[in-house]
Write a protein that holds these residues in place. Structure first.
Motif, PDB file in Angstrom:
ATOM      1  N   HIS A  52      35.385  46.714  43.234  1.00  0.00           N
ATOM      2  CA  HIS A  52      36.406  45.793  43.740  1.00  0.00           C
ATOM      3  C   HIS A  52      37.759  46.502  43.909  1.00  0.00           C
ATOM      4  O   HIS A  52      38.811  45.898  43.737  1.00  0.00           O
ATOM      5  CB  HIS A  52      36.569  44.597  42.791  1.00  0.00           C
ATOM      6  CG  HIS A  52      35.398  43.666  42.761  1.00  0.00           C
ATOM      7  ND1 HIS A  52      34.267  43.934  42.044  1.00  0.00           N
ATOM      8  CD2 HIS A  52      35.184  42.463  43.376  1.00  0.00           C
ATOM      9  CE1 HIS A  52      33.395  42.939  42.195  1.00  0.00           C
ATOM     10  NE2 HIS A  52      33.928  42.041  43.003  1.00  0.00           N
ATOM     11  N   LYS A  64      42.426  36.662  37.263  1.00  0.00           N
ATOM     12  CA  LYS A  64      41.531  35.517  37.055  1.00  0.00           C
ATOM     13  C   LYS A  64      40.074  35.911  37.285  1.00  0.00           C
ATOM     14  O   LYS A  64      39.180  35.511  36.531  1.00  0.00           O
ATOM     15  CB  LYS A  64      41.927  34.376  37.989  1.00  0.00           C
ATOM     16  CG  LYS A  64      43.306  33.780  37.715  1.00  0.00           C
ATOM     17  CD  LYS A  64      43.641  32.678  38.701  1.00  0.00           C
ATOM     18  CE  LYS A  64      45.027  32.111  38.456  1.00  0.00           C
ATOM     19  NZ  LYS A  64      45.392  31.062  39.435  1.00  0.00           N
ATOM     20  N   LYS A  65      39.838  36.700  38.336  1.00  0.00           N
ATOM     21  CA  LYS A  65      38.472  37.155  38.619  1.00  0.00           C
ATOM     22  C   LYS A  65      37.955  38.052  37.493  1.00  0.00           C
ATOM     23  O   LYS A  65      36.782  37.984  37.106  1.00  0.00           O
ATOM     24  CB  LYS A  65      38.440  37.915  39.945  1.00  0.00           C
ATOM     25  CG  LYS A  65      38.799  37.086  41.164  1.00  0.00           C
ATOM     26  CD  LYS A  65      38.750  37.944  42.426  1.00  0.00           C
ATOM     27  CE  LYS A  65      39.177  37.143  43.654  1.00  0.00           C
ATOM     28  NZ  LYS A  65      39.190  37.953  44.888  1.00  0.00           N
TER      29      LYS A  65
END
Length: 648
Positions: A464, A475-476
């Motif tokens: 990512h 948050k992810k």
């Protein structure tokens, strides 16, 4: 002297001394656990012998002075004493203490006390050998008979250690200046690390395939920058001096993004999706040189860059949660696209895992790019532990830090000079949750071979890279880490559909992970729990290396004080268990819970949240024993309910 020696011969023949100029015993539960695991692996693999290393000694009258290897020697002795004292094997192989510490009476008294299995006294408590002994006991209980070594008993381990484990003895000439040799030996070392051998072999493959020599040097420079593991790799790449200057390799390699990090402060982000790394790097141009010269020179290039750049940069000293060898495993598996469940992390097999002879130049160069990319992610987004107290953090504190560029001049006028700064937080959202989750995993899975969680984490971040600077990525990341924590819980303390109370019992080998996950869940629910536990400072809680499982109401209470034994079903339940630092286990001893509170009241604010809540409840109940069965079980059920809600 025979060579090699069995551990039986090592601990029963001859006499050994640790000179005063050597440091005290310094191995922690990490090194002790790894030593135990190495022996367990050897038993599991059916090896007839296991060689544990070399002890370098010098004859000094009637004894041998240890020049190198005292940490290993002392650890082996502590393992043997722990087994004899805690498990009462059918045969005791340690017949005497043949190790002494020059001019360190307290250390010698502690060894004697451990050999005689005496009660702790003020003279033998609180020193490094007692701490090492307690950590050894915890490591033995945690790993022998565990899922990985289910068929290996303590008796089997003990006999194998003494009969099949061997150590080489290297005896120095009698006229040698031992102190001078010790200093040189420990500053330079005798043998290359595994990663240095692998680096040389990979470079040799590049040269053999005709890769441009400058690119071979660049590959080596990447390796050197990453192998200085407890220094951010970005510091080994030259930066420009003034903001108005043309970009140099640091700005180019680390993709300095022209979006402001802090508006109005001449600060910019570095990127993580590193591209064209080799073309953006700089090394001395040479037409032809030997491979050894290339290795030496790239090391010097990296060192020069570091000296130039660190003077005005604010990264403090820290300890990483894994070593470089384990990190190389991660990058190897990332490059080969290996899934988490298929990886193995054994330092002893690192060289063979690389399969250098089967790698072509394309793979090797790609590995180099992945190595730098992964190390930059690791430096910025994976926790570390501070080794010093500064104006930013305390010694022993877990922290995250993120590098960014700032152009600054302390004077009101003049050129802006380029600096690489390190922010206190790596994520604009959820930074605290990320730190807590990572530190929870770190203190639970301390052996390098058990750090698959970190490979999974690095793999997630690696995949990512385009999103890592996004404002909501925190948050992810929390969602990923919590999902992994729930997966681990289902594998360890749950049955097919729910939390399994039996797996949380002491007599069913409750794992350390259960306690640390409980603390995270309690911390996560802190706002609700503050209403009932007003004296507990939930916001100040942090994870530390607690490895010893303690009964709050003791297994063997002092009957002379009128304390009766608790029934096994209540004694061993999760509600009566807590996790403490190994060195405190002996101190707690067989005291009644209220006596523990009275004697150790000053330390409870630093204990696990579960233990703090048990302490508060003990005061509230006025007593913690069989008469409070319903209250103890109710408290346990409340915690398990929060756990179930979190996991499912």
């Amino acid at each position: 002297m025979n060579n090699p020696l069995s551990i039986f011969d090592l601990l029963n023949d001859n006499s050994y001394s640790v000179p005063l100029y050597q440091r005290n015993f310094a191995w922690t539960d990490v090194e002790i656990t790894q030593l135990i695991i190495d022996v367990l692996d050897s038993i599991k693999e059916g090896r007839s012998e296991y060689f544990i290393g070399t002890l370098v000694v010098s004859k000094d009258g009637d004894e041998y002075s240890i020049i190198d290897g005292q940490q290993r020697f002392t650890s082996i002795l502590l393992i043997a004493l722990a087994i004899q004292n805690e498990y009462a094997p059918s045969t005791e192989f340690v017949k005497k203490i043949n190790l002494c510490f020059s001019a360190r009476k307290r250390s010698n008294d502690t060894l004697k006390s451990l050999f005689l299995n005496e009660s702790i006294t003020e003279e033998t408590s609180g020193n490094e050998l007692r701490r090492g002994y307690n950590e050894t006991v915890s490591a033995l209980k945690e790993h022998i008979g565990s899922n990985d070594y289910r068929n290996i008993s303590i008796e089997t381990f003990y006999r194998y250690l003494f009969r099949n484990v061997k150590i080489f003895i290297s005896e120095m000439p009698e006229n040698l200046d031992v102190k001078l040799y010790f200093e040189r030996f420990n500053s330079r070392g005798e043998q290359l690390e595994y990663h240095e051998i692998i680096k040389a072999e990979l470079m040799q493959r590049l040269v053999a395939e005709g890769v441009a020599f400058a690119k071979v040097q660049k590959f080596a420079k990447i390796w050197d920058a990453c192998s200085e593991f407890e220094t951010p790799c970005i510091q080994f790449f030259n930066k420009k001096t003034k903001g108005s200057d043309a970009d140099k390799e640091r700005e180019k390699v680390f993709n300095c993004e022209w979006s402001e990090y802090e508006p109005g402060k001449n600060s910019w982000r570095y990127g993580y999706n590193l591209k064209n790394i080799y073309s953006n790097m700089v090394v001395n141009k040479e037409n032809k040189k030997s491979l050894i010269s290339a290795i030496d020179e790239t090391s010097m290039n990296g060192a020069d860059a570091d000296v130039q750049s660190t003077g005005n940069e604010n990264s403090n000293k820290y300890r990483c949660i894994v070593n470089f060898n384990t990190f190389l495993y991660y990058v190897l598996y990332l490059t080969d696209h290996v899934e988490e469940d298929s990886i193995h992390l054994d330092d002893k097999k690192l060289k063979s895992a690389f399969k250098v002879s089967s790698r072509d130049s394309r793979w090797i160069l790609r590995f180099g790019e992945n190595l730098l990319k992964a190390k930059f992610i690791f430096d910025n987004l994976i926790i570390r532990n501070s080794l010093e107290t500064t104006n930013r953090r305390k010694e022993g504190e877990w922290f995250l830090q993120k590098s960014y560029r700032e152009d600054k001049n302390e004077k009101a006028r003049g050129h802006l000079y380029v600096q690489t700064r390190f922010d206190k937080n790596s994520f604009s959202t959820n930074n605290h949750e990320i730190l807590m989750l990572q530190s929870m995993f770190a203190v639970t899975f301390t052996a390098y071979k058990d750090t698959k969680w970190l490979y999974s984490t690095l793999k997630f971040l690696f995949e990512h890279t385009d999103e890592l600077n996004e404002a909501d990525f925190g948050k992810k990341f929390v969602a990923f880490l919590e999902s992994m924590s729930k997966k681990f819980a289902k594998e360890r303390i749950c049955n097919d559909s729910e939390l399994d109370a039996h797996s949380l019992r002491y007599d069913h080998f409750v794992p350390v992970y259960a306690f640390n996950l409980t603390d995270y869940v309690l911390w996560k629910n802190r706002e609700k729990l503050k209403l009932d536990y007003t004296t507990i400072k939930f916001d100040d809680f942090h994870f530390t290396y607690r490895r010893s499982i303690e009964h709050w109401y003791p297994q063997n209470p002092n009957v002379t004080e009128g304390k009766s034994k608790m029934s096994d079903d209540l004694l061993h339940c999760f509600g009566n268990l807590c996790l403490i630092v190994a060195s405190q286990n002996s101190s707690f001893g067989n005291l009644d819970p209220l006596a523990k509170l009275e004697n150790w009241r000053n330390i409870f604010s630093t204990q696990s949240l579960k233990l703090q809540m048990m302490a508060v409840s003990s005061k509230k109940f006025g007593v913690w024993n069989e008469t409070k069965r319903n209250e103890i079980l109710e408290m346990e059920n409340d915690m398990l309910q929060l756990m179930s809600e979190y996991i499912y």
